[in-house]
Design a protein around this motif. Structure first.
Motif, mmCIF file in Angstrom:
data_model
loop_
_atom_site.group_PDB
_atom_site.id
_atom_site.type_symbol
_atom_site.label_atom_id
_atom_site.label_comp_id
_atom_site.label_asym_id
_atom_site.label_seq_id
_atom_site.Cartn_x
_atom_site.Cartn_y
_atom_site.Cartn_z
ATOM 1 N N ASP A 37 21.289 -7.702 39.235
ATOM 2 C CA ASP A 37 21.785 -7.294 37.917
ATOM 3 C C ASP A 37 20.926 -7.884 36.809
ATOM 4 N N VAL A 38 20.584 -9.158 36.950
ATOM 5 C CA VAL A 38 19.775 -9.826 35.929
ATOM 6 C C VAL A 38 18.396 -9.180 35.833
ATOM 7 N N ALA A 39 17.788 -8.938 36.981
ATOM 8 C CA ALA A 39 16.458 -8.321 36.994
ATOM 9 C C ALA A 39 16.494 -6.924 36.388
ATOM 10 N N SER A 40 17.526 -6.155 36.719
ATOM 11 C CA SER A 40 17.662 -4.808 36.170
ATOM 12 C C SER A 40 17.838 -4.857 34.663
ATOM 13 N N PHE A 41 18.631 -5.803 34.195
ATOM 14 C CA PHE A 41 18.844 -5.947 32.753
ATOM 15 C C PHE A 41 17.524 -6.272 32.057
ATOM 16 N N LEU A 86 20.198 -12.907 26.163
ATOM 17 C CA LEU A 86 20.484 -13.148 27.575
ATOM 18 C C LEU A 86 20.654 -14.648 27.747
ATOM 19 N N GLY A 87 21.873 -15.062 28.094
ATOM 20 C CA GLY A 87 22.180 -16.476 28.191
ATOM 21 C C GLY A 87 22.525 -16.903 29.603
ATOM 22 N N THR A 88 22.188 -18.136 29.912
ATOM 23 C CA THR A 88 22.496 -18.729 31.205
ATOM 24 C C THR A 88 23.135 -20.093 30.981
ATOM 25 N N VAL A 89 23.562 -20.715 32.071
ATOM 26 C CA VAL A 89 24.191 -22.027 31.952
ATOM 27 C C VAL A 89 23.238 -23.035 31.314
ATOM 28 N N LYS A 120 25.670 -15.074 37.121
ATOM 29 C CA LYS A 120 24.281 -15.501 37.029
ATOM 30 C C LYS A 120 23.844 -15.629 35.567
ATOM 31 N N ALA A 121 24.363 -14.738 34.718
ATOM 32 C CA ALA A 121 23.993 -14.740 33.302
ATOM 33 C C ALA A 121 25.021 -13.932 32.528
ATOM 34 N N VAL A 122 24.989 -14.099 31.209
ATOM 35 C CA VAL A 122 25.841 -13.320 30.314
ATOM 36 C C VAL A 122 24.956 -12.719 29.231
ATOM 37 N N ALA A 123 25.044 -11.413 29.060
ATOM 38 C CA ALA A 123 24.279 -10.738 28.009
ATOM 39 C C ALA A 123 25.216 -10.376 26.872
ATOM 40 N N VAL A 124 24.794 -10.653 25.647
ATOM 41 C CA VAL A 124 25.559 -10.240 24.466
ATOM 42 C C VAL A 124 24.605 -9.516 23.521
ATOM 43 N N GLY A 125 25.053 -8.375 23.032
ATOM 44 C CA GLY A 125 24.213 -7.606 22.122
ATOM 45 C C GLY A 125 25.047 -6.593 21.373
ATOM 46 N N PRO A 126 24.490 -5.941 20.382
ATOM 47 C CA PRO A 126 25.246 -4.918 19.655
ATOM 48 C C PRO A 126 25.626 -3.781 20.594
ATOM 49 N N LEU A 127 26.837 -3.267 20.441
ATOM 50 C CA LEU A 127 27.316 -2.190 21.302
ATOM 51 C C LEU A 127 26.340 -1.017 21.313
ATOM 52 N N GLY A 128 25.751 -0.720 20.164
ATOM 53 C CA GLY A 128 24.867 0.433 20.050
ATOM 54 C C GLY A 128 23.602 0.335 20.876
ATOM 55 N N LYS A 129 23.253 -0.863 21.339
ATOM 56 C CA LYS A 129 22.053 -1.045 22.146
ATOM 57 C C LYS A 129 22.376 -1.313 23.611
ATOM 58 N N ALA A 130 23.643 -1.171 23.992
ATOM 59 C CA ALA A 130 24.033 -1.442 25.377
ATOM 60 C C ALA A 130 23.327 -0.490 26.333
ATOM 61 N N ILE A 131 22.750 -1.050 27.397
ATOM 62 C CA ILE A 131 22.071 -0.229 28.404
ATOM 63 C C ILE A 131 22.818 -0.255 29.736
#
Length: 270
Positions: free
Chosen positions: A33-37, A67-70, A121-132
């Protein structure tokens, strides 16, 4: 009508007069998932560890995807919420200021919503309009009237009533998002105690979280109301501003357009 995430964001921001971009929160549970993101979109990473709320600043105010991680998460509350940290005695001490004693703090911490330990593994946060990717949760920083509109549209779209918001000690954004994801339920709660001095919010905004799987239905309900009422306002149908109420909708306080200035259809009817 199915809308793209970009269209959803535009509709929500225009119709509800949002101050901030709605935030798409995506929980990434595998290296794949992280690699795909990473391969699918541009993103930024914190230079130094920050709080989860501060990751969201880039998303809601700058329309940037983080893209955030621990390793880049400084907030131990969020680390517990995301399953990146056990509840230990140090965490109990940090929460004791909210409680009558350490035992209560320990019980309160244990009752907070948490992802399974090590599941992210990670948490992604971004504007809804750019969600992939399909967001796990959509997080709104908004005022109480905007939150009310979102709540009413959610209830109508999902046939859910009443809503029973959950307030979590010192984890409004992180714990609230995990709760919404795990329970597949809308949540509404005030900001954490450090929101002003930690630079997390500017107006003491409320937190609204909606499951990513349900955001499309909420937007469709909003569009249906606009089509029927001529505007997005619930409390004053036909008015172009959500939640508009002038002296309990007094019919004497009205204004008429006397020039050639273009106004929205809702205001034109007043």
């Amino acid at each position: 009508m199915a809308c793209s995430y970009q269209e959803m964001e535009q509709i929500l921001m225009d119709a509800l007069r949002l101050y901030h971009h709605p935030i798409a929160i995506t929980f990434l549970t595998s290296d794949t998932d992280v690699a795909s993101f990473k391969q699918s979109t541009s993103y930024v990473t914190p230079v130094k560890p920050l709080t989860f709320c501060q990751w969201e600043i880039a998303a809601r105010m700058q329309a940037r995807t983080v893209l955030g991680t621990v390793e880049t998460l400084a907030c131990t509350n969020a680390q517990v919420s995301f399953g990146w940290r056990e509840i230990d005695e140090n965490e109990v001490r940090t929460q004791s200021k909210y409680c009558v004693d350490a035992d209560q703090a320990r019980r309160f911490l244990a009752s907070k919503p948490r992802m399974p330990l090590g599941s992210l593994k990670a948490v992604a946060v971004g504007p809804l309009g750019k969600a992939i990717m399909a967001p796990s949760v959509v997080h709104f920083y908004c005022d109480s009237l905007q939150a009310y509109h979102l709540a009413v549209d959610y209830m109508a779209a999902t046939d859910t009533h009443p809503l029973q918001p959950q307030i979590f000690m010192s984890s409004s954004a992180c714990g609230g998002s995990v709760y919404t994801f795990q329970q597949t339920l809308f949540n509404y709660c005030p900001p954490c105690s450090g929101s002003y001095n930690a630079g997390k919010t500017e107006r003491g905004e409320s937190n609204v979280t909606i499951p990513g799987s349900q955001i499309g239905a909420v937007v469709e309900r909003l569009l249906a109301r606009i089509s029927k009422n001529g505007s997005s306002s619930i409390t004053r149908p036909g008015d172009c501003f959500p939640g508009a109420a002038i002296c309990k909708n007094c019919p004497l306080i009205i204004f008429r357009n006397t020039g050639d200035v273009t106004v929205c259809a809702g205001c034109e009817k007043m």
